[in-house]
Design an enzyme around this catalytic site. Structure first.
Site, mmCIF file in Angstrom:
data_model
loop_
_atom_site.group_PDB
_atom_site.id
_atom_site.type_symbol
_atom_site.label_atom_id
_atom_site.label_comp_id
_atom_site.label_asym_id
_atom_site.label_seq_id
_atom_site.Cartn_x
_atom_site.Cartn_y
_atom_site.Cartn_z
ATOM 1 N N PRO A 139 1.503 -7.614 0.399
ATOM 2 C CA PRO A 139 1.685 -6.467 1.905
ATOM 3 C C PRO A 139 2.040 -7.410 3.016
ATOM 4 C CG PRO A 139 -0.525 -7.086 1.038
ATOM 5 C CD PRO A 139 0.318 -7.623 0.031
ATOM 6 N N CYS A 140 3.320 -7.667 3.225
ATOM 7 C CA CYS A 140 3.818 -8.357 4.347
ATOM 8 C C CYS A 140 3.629 -7.542 5.657
ATOM 9 C CB CYS A 140 5.100 -9.075 4.446
ATOM 10 S SG CYS A 140 6.336 -8.129 3.693
ATOM 11 N N HIS A 141 3.744 -6.204 5.369
ATOM 12 C CA HIS A 141 3.637 -5.272 6.628
ATOM 13 C C HIS A 141 2.440 -5.471 7.223
ATOM 14 C CE1 HIS A 141 1.907 -2.931 2.928
ATOM 15 N NE2 HIS A 141 1.415 -2.071 3.900
#
Length: 185
Positions: A139-141
């Site tokens: 989950p880079c967001h």
């Protein structure tokens, strides 16, 4: 090298793509407005992949992604990934990012510190996020710039898409402070 297969599928957020091999998921394409553009983006990075029939674990992953974009809290940490070819430090960064749960955020610098690296490694964390082959699943967001600023996002729609995904998870980012304070008139 293991053979790659892929599937393009529709979610409430648009058309996503997922690619896998016999080890695990190798690529994930965040949504675009059309199946064709999602497929082009996915194949740009995985040209040798062929359309395939997903095995049970990949079907479960697809259903989880659909639930995510419908607004349901989903944990993707159980999915097997194949991060072959990734730098060892990037793998450590990705492992740290996978521990960030639904509705939570951290910063590039906090991940660097968690991994025992100095503040200069925050830039490396940012590079790893920009090169994340399985965005959403890693989950880079949920990784923000210093001060809780949105930072960059290399997916379709850029930082607007990042903000929408965070809003879907109930994360409200504060508006930027005005450059000049009002005199109160």
């Amino acid at each position: 090298m293991a053979a790659h297969q892929y599937l393009i599928f529709e979610t409430a957020g648009g058309f996503c793509g997922i690619a896998w091999n016999n080890v695990g998921i190798t690529r994930f394409q965040l949504p675009t407005k059309s199946a064709g553009s999602t497929e082009r983006l996915l194949l740009r990075r995985l040209a040798e992949a062929e359309r395939g029939t997903p095995p049970a674990e990949i079907r479960e992953a697809v259903e989880a992604v659909k639930r995510y974009f419908a607004g349901e809290a989903v944990d993707f940490s159980w999915l097997r990934l194949d991060l072959e070819g990734q730098d060892d430090f990037f793998r450590q960064i990705y492992a740290a990012a996978r521990r960030i749960g639904w509705g939570h955020t951290t910063t590039y610098g906090a991940i660097a510190k968690e991994l025992g690296a100095g503040p200069e490694a925050a830039r490396d964390v940012g590079q790893a996020m920009a090169k994340n082959p399985v965005a959403l699943i890693i989950p880079c967001h949920r990784v923000l710039a210093a001060g809780g600023k949105i930072g960059g996002f290399s997916a379709p729609g850029g930082s607007t898409s990042k903000a929408r995904m965070l809003e879907l998870e109930g994360v409200r980012l504060a508006p930027p402070e005005p450059a000049q304070q009002s005199l109160g008139f």
